[in-house]
Design an enzyme around this catalytic site. Structure first.
Site, PDB file in Angstrom:
ATOM      1  N   GLN A  65       0.823  -1.221   0.000  1.00 28.91           N
ATOM      2  CA  GLN A  65       0.000   0.000   0.000  1.00 28.91           C
ATOM      3  C   GLN A  65       0.854   1.267   0.000  1.00 28.91           C
ATOM      4  OE1 GLN A  65      -2.581  -1.513   3.432  1.00 28.91           O
ATOM      5  NE2 GLN A  65      -4.009  -0.272   2.279  1.00 28.91           N
ATOM      6  N   LEU A  94      -7.589   1.423   3.508  1.00 29.68           N
ATOM      7  CA  LEU A  94      -7.028   2.746   3.243  1.00 29.68           C
ATOM      8  C   LEU A  94      -6.749   2.950   1.757  1.00 29.68           C
ATOM      9  CD1 LEU A  94      -4.610   2.965   6.302  1.00 29.68           C
ATOM     10  CD2 LEU A  94      -6.772   4.177   5.995  1.00 29.68           C
ATOM     11  N   HIS A 105      -6.922  -9.480   6.402  1.00 35.88           N
ATOM     12  CA  HIS A 105      -7.034  -8.404   5.412  1.00 35.88           C
ATOM     13  C   HIS A 105      -5.642  -7.923   4.987  1.00 35.88           C
ATOM     14  CE1 HIS A 105      -8.907  -4.528   3.846  1.00 35.88           C
ATOM     15  NE2 HIS A 105      -7.629  -4.220   3.929  1.00 35.88           N
ATOM     16  N   HIS A 141      -3.222  -8.404   1.217  1.00 30.64           N
ATOM     17  CA  HIS A 141      -2.521  -7.395   0.414  1.00 30.64           C
ATOM     18  C   HIS A 141      -1.200  -7.939  -0.133  1.00 30.64           C
ATOM     19  CE1 HIS A 141      -4.795  -3.674   0.673  1.00 30.64           C
ATOM     20  NE2 HIS A 141      -4.959  -3.809   1.974  1.00 30.64           N
TER      21      HIS A 141
HETATM   22 ZN    ZN Z   1      -6.390  -2.829   3.034  1.00 35.03          ZN
END
Ligand code: ZN
Length: 152
Positions: free
Chosen positions: A51, A89, A130, A134
């Protein structure tokens, strides 16, 4: 420390498979410190390295005021099922209902390369799962059974 930019769904980096960490060095520590600063700046329960554009198997989870730094995490057991809502996010404008295991065990390395294990249940387990998704290029909308549009 420095806050890093969080990339959003649609960026191809979020769909890549991240590589394992091999060196538990200053660069890893800097990444973890920056990820924690970024998470605290924006608010949230977890953040994964992809991310912030880094394709390494690193994620952080902050739950009940405890910060977990997971390097090369692996799910070692899971049981049960539960459905709850989650957001990300990197996903703007909506949340979703996602079915995940109720109880899990995760094996991972800390920032110094020590092997650790963590048992998690309920929403705590959900956050781990979660974030670990990613690392395999999976985002919650891939799994959601119902979309919940944010009104704010
Ligand atoms: Zn996430």
């Amino acid at each position: 420390m420095a806050k890093r930019n969080i990339i959003k769904m649609g960026d191809p980096l979020l769909r890549k498979i991240s590589k394992p960490v091999e060196n538990f060095d200053d660069k890893l520590h800097q990444l973890l410190d920056d990820m924690a600063e970024t998470l605290h700046a924006v608010g949230g329960l977890g953040l994964a390295a992809p991310q912030v554009g880094i394709l390494r198997r690193v994620c952080i989870v902050e739950y009940d005021d405890v910060l977990y730094e997971l390097v090369n995490p692996q799910l070692t057991s899971s049981s049960g099922k539960c459905v709850d809502n989650e957001g990300c996010l990197s996903v703007v404008g909506f949340r979703g209902l996602v079915e995940r295991p109720e109880k899990i065990d995760v094996r991972y390395y800390d920032r110094n390369g020590n092997l650790r294990e963590q048992h998690a249940e309920g929403y705590f387990a959900r956050v781990f799962l979660h974030e670990m998704d990613h690392l395999d290029g999976i985002l919650f909308p891939d799994k959601m059974i119902k979309k919940i549009i944010d009104n704010d």
